[in-house]
Design an enzyme around this catalytic site. Structure first.
Site, PDB file in Angstrom:
ATOM      1  CG  ASP A 310      10.701 -15.045 -11.749  1.00  7.83           C
ATOM      2  OD1 ASP A 310       9.562 -15.287 -12.189  1.00  7.83           O
ATOM      3  OD2 ASP A 310      11.020 -15.315 -10.584  1.00  7.83           O
TER       4      ASP A 310
HETATM    5  C1  BGC Z   1       8.185 -16.735  -9.513  1.00  3.31           C
HETATM    6  C2  BGC Z   1       8.760 -17.948 -10.205  1.00  3.31           C
HETATM    7  C3  BGC Z   1       7.699 -18.616 -11.034  1.00  3.31           C
HETATM    8  C4  BGC Z   1       7.134 -17.625 -12.005  1.00  3.31           C
HETATM    9  C5  BGC Z   1       6.092 -18.209 -12.936  1.00  3.31           C
HETATM   10  C6  BGC Z   1       7.409 -15.836 -10.462  1.00  3.31           C
HETATM   11  O1  BGC Z   1       6.715 -14.855  -9.778  1.00  3.31           O
HETATM   12  O2  BGC Z   1       9.222 -16.009  -8.902  1.00  3.31           O
HETATM   13  O3  BGC Z   1       9.298 -18.827  -9.258  1.00  3.31           O
HETATM   14  O4  BGC Z   1       8.239 -19.734 -11.699  1.00  3.31           O
HETATM   15  O5  BGC Z   1       6.530 -16.580 -11.265  1.00  3.31           O
HETATM   16  O6  BGC Z   1       4.917 -18.487 -12.290  1.00  3.31           O
END
Ligand code: BGC
Length: 789
Positions: A310
């Protein structure tokens, strides 16, 4: 069932232990895919391989203001020609883009990256999570929590199929969806992104979502499909503090029995990629957990898919979690634990540091090759190495995808949205000559609609809608289509002359959790006095992730006071909840005559709610989580026996230690449904058996409906204190007025197993109570000595 300690010990040896390792690779090996992966890998230099493992946000290569952007040529050269970056993500400038803008952008990025990285284009990933939610004009659906409330497998399947189609017209091949964290902590700001608290429901819905995105053959994603990225591995939904990205405290045993299961289910359905939980469990950040990332996921399941971090989570090992002294050490830790691609997302320095780690021997070339094989496999399975799949003009794409934003999709979305709302209360009120339920609303009734969510597409959609926090929905959604809010939907259905809207309470423009009165209640009281019925639309505003953290689960004071003021007029009040997590309403619920939960229903919610309140269709949803009544009594339906006192029966608040507002699985109809004649084809069974539970379900009312038939089991005595009950199967059936259907539900004996202290799935001999509605029976597991596997 064990009676004494002695018997207990003897029977322990009869326990049937069940193999947990996959018997076959999660995704069948395809020789042609593997050949192409190997040939491509052989062409790549070490720098190109490392570049493949790097994912950057689009902000790194774009300039411009909100919504409007242009590519920065210098940055492009650096990212592709110098570093061979393998993936980009995110919506440019944070706002939904039109399909032609998306496809022009991605085509250009693919061309450039393929030219500078031995023919391997980058892969673009986007958070399109309730439909193509970063695509201007796309068809939006209820968020996952609402889809779960439908208890209808077809809904996540179609949401994902349509979401994939409306992504691929943009040339977006990869979506960060579905979320399959179990939403078992009501305070968590992402509960609405989940399929709720139950393991089985989440497994089933997640499986359907993956099939919807990818189709049935994960080695060959169809031209209208996308690769799913299941997230966030795992137990992200149970932060002890309730705050986003804070530690959980789950044992391996419970991890395997509950939190791992939806991921396993999605992987066995062919999920091609997985995103890791940002947080920490029992002191170990998930991004550094070799056991979970490599042993459980890649080795045991024989899964050849790709693991992405993430946002900035490798850096977080150093800068936030303090388990690595430097960013370089953090990279070694994560890559060696099993991370294949880093969502860095700003610094190409990741590539330099990883190169140094390889040169110095901290990360082996074998690990790099394994990670890159997984990335290439994803690209090959999507057909990205074949230029013909993406080298297309927007006009050609528009022709290939004629159903984008079509009326046909809108009609499906409306019908699905109707199944995603739950009727929680519907009392009788005095009419002119008789007592009638407050709902359905009577034709010609004078209706007052009020509350901060009465005229608010933003609150209806929640986060990840056109922007990350969903804060611009009220401004941009009406530019895309006719999407009535709740009050507009009621006006359209009941006639503008019969419906009056007075806001009463309005959200603060800056703080999602703050609201203000728009009235000293004089206007509201007067309007209520002039109405036959009041619809109070309360709940939450949109939010997402850490900015959505709260300190108090109660519904706001202003909204509660508004409801008290309305009920004081003596007019019947229908409470309509639109909220991403359950806000406590214990003190105002008894004052209201009806309650409807709309979750985060999306753009078709206004029309759907009006049709449901009018009785044009019946309510068929059920609660996908336990709605709490008190802030200090947060519990899930599969609690332990010591958490309640008294008998174990349908509802679970008798003599309660834990008292809840509405239990998991609860939901009313306008019609009435009766269960009878529950039968099981076997009263005793062994571990290889499949039990068939059949029940007669009758629609005893005068409206057509759909009933979700839920089968629960309770292990009456087990060597580890069992969950009080667990959902094991469900089926949703349509019933005409007066119709009876015999509904059969299959239950595999192994589904009654649990994970013991040795991390083994075991099925113990003894009695299990099976229940469906108000019917129940007991069946007995007889296991041969030695158990077997
Ligand atoms: C979130 C994810 C997301 C990623 C990309 C992160 O901050 O936790 O769920 O897919 O960002 O945008």
């Amino acid at each position: 069932m064990r009676l004494t300690t002695l018997v207990h010990c003897v029977l322990f040896s009869l326990v049937s232990s069940l193999h947990i390792a996959a018997q076959r690779p999660a995704i069948p090996r395809d020789e042609q895919v593997e050949r192409q992966v190997e040939q491509t890998l052989a062409r790549l230099s070490t720098d190109e391989k490392i570049g493949q493992m790097c994912e950057l946000t689009i902000d790194v290569i774009t300039d411009g203001q909100s919504g409007d952007f242009r590519l920065n040529e210098e940055a492009l050269q650096k990212v592709f020609a110098k570093y061979h970056v393998g993936s980009l993500l995110n919506v440019p400038k944070g706002l939904a883009q039109r399909p032609e803008v998306w496809s022009t952008l991605i085509r250009r990025l693919n061309q450039l990256s393929a030219e500078t990285c031995s023919g391997v284009p980058q892969i673009y990933g986007v958070d399109q999570i309730h439909g193509a939610s970063y695509t201007w004009g796309a068809t939006l659906f209820p968020q996952e929590i609402g889809q779960a409330a439908s208890f209808n497998r077809r809904i996540p399947r179609r949401v994902s199929e349509i979401g994939a189609y409306e992504s691929r017209v943009c040339l977006i091949p990869w979506v960060y969806s579905p979320v399959m964290d179990l939403g078992r902590q009501p305070l968590w700001s992402r509960q609405w992104e989940s399929y709720g608290e139950d393991v089985y429901l989440s497994c089933e819905m997640a499986r359907q979502a993956v099939l919807g995105y990818q189709g049935n053959d994960p080695n060959h994603i169809p031209p209208h499909g996308v690769a799913a990225c299941i997230k966030h591995y795992m137990a992200y939904g149970v932060p002890v503090s309730g705050k986003d990205r804070t530690p959980s405290s789950v044992t391996d045993r419970e991890m395997r029995e509950k939190f791992f299961q939806p991921f396993r289910s999605a992987i066995m359905a062919g999920a091609l990629s997985l995103m890791v939980n940002s947080s920490v469990n029992n002191g170990v950040p998930f991004h550094a957990n070799y056991k979970y990332l490599t042993t459980w996921l890649k080795d045991e399941l024989q899964w050849d898919g790709m693991v992405v971090t993430d946002w900035a989570d490798i850096n977080n090992l150093c800068t936030r979690d303090h388990v690595a002294a430097t960013k370089k050490e953090a990279i070694a830790m994560a890559i060696n634990a099993g991370i294949d691609m880093s969502m860095v997302p700003y610094e190409v320095e990741f590539c330099d540091l990883l190169r140094e780690l390889v040169n110095e021997g901290w990360v082996s070339m074998a690990r790099i090759d394994d990670a890159v094989r997984r990335i290439l496999r994803l690209k090959v399975r999507l057909g990205l190495l074949d230029r013909k799949t993406w080298d297309k003009e927007p006009k050609k794409l528009a022709k290939e995808f004629p159903l984008f934003a079509s009326d046909a999709y809108a009609a499906e979305a409306l019908q699905m949205t109707e199944e995603c709302m739950v009727l929680l209360k519907n009392e009788k009120v005095k009419g002119k000559n008789e007592e009638l339920n407050v709902l359905p609303l009577k034709e010609g009734a004078k209706i007052l609609v009020c509350g901060p969510n009465a005229d608010n597409l933003r609150a209806m959609n929640g986060g990840w809608t056109y922007t990350w926090q969903g804060e611009r929905t009220n401004e941009v959604a009406p530019q895309m289509g006719h999407y009535p809010t709740f009050q507009q939907g009621l006006k359209e259905r009941f006639g503008a002359a019969n419906v009056r809207f007075v806001e009463g309470v309005r959200w603060d423009a800056r703080n999602f959790n703050l609201d203000h009165r728009t009235d000293d209640w004089t206007q509201l009281t007067k309007a209520a006095q002039g109405a036959d019925v009041v619809i109070a639309c309360v709940g939450e505003n949109s939010y997402c992730e850490t900015p959505g953290n709260i300190n108090d689960l109660n519904l706001s004071d202003n909204q509660k006071e508004m409801v008290r003021t309305l009920t004081a007029t003596g007019k019947p009040v229908v409470l309509v909840l639109a909220e991403g997590r359950p806000r406590i309403i214990r003190d105002i619920e008894p004052l209201c005559q009806a309650v409807v939960h709309t979750f985060l229903c999306g753009n078709y919610g206004g029309k759907a709610l009006a049709r449901l309140l009018a009785g044009d269709v019946d309510f068929t949803g059920r609660m996908p989580y336990t709605y709490p009544k008190h802030t200090a009594a947060l519990i899930t339906y599969d609690y332990k026996p010591c958490e309640s006192v008294g008998q174990m029966s349908g509802n679970y608040n008798y003599d309660a230690v834990m008292d809840v507002q509405w239990p998991f699985g609860f939901g009313l109809h306008y019609t009435s449904v009766q269960y009878s004649n529950m039968r099981v084809d076997k009263s005793t069974f062994t571990k290889d058996d499949v039990l068939t539970v059949t029940i007669d379900v009758k629609n005893t009312g005068d409206r057509v409906t759909k009933e979700s038939v839920l089968l629960y089991s309770s292990d009456l005595v087990a060597s580890l204190t069992p969950d009080i009950r667990r959902l094991r199967a469900f089926e949703k059936v349509e019933l005409q007025p007066g119709e009876t259907k015999a509904v059969s539900l299959k239950l595999r004996a192994v589904d009654l197993a649990f994970v013991d202290l040795n991390d083994q799935w075991v099925l113990e001999p003894g009695d299990f109570r099976l229940s469906v509605g108000d019917q129940h029976t007991v069946v007995t597991a007889h296991l041969p000595p030695g158990g077997g596997s």
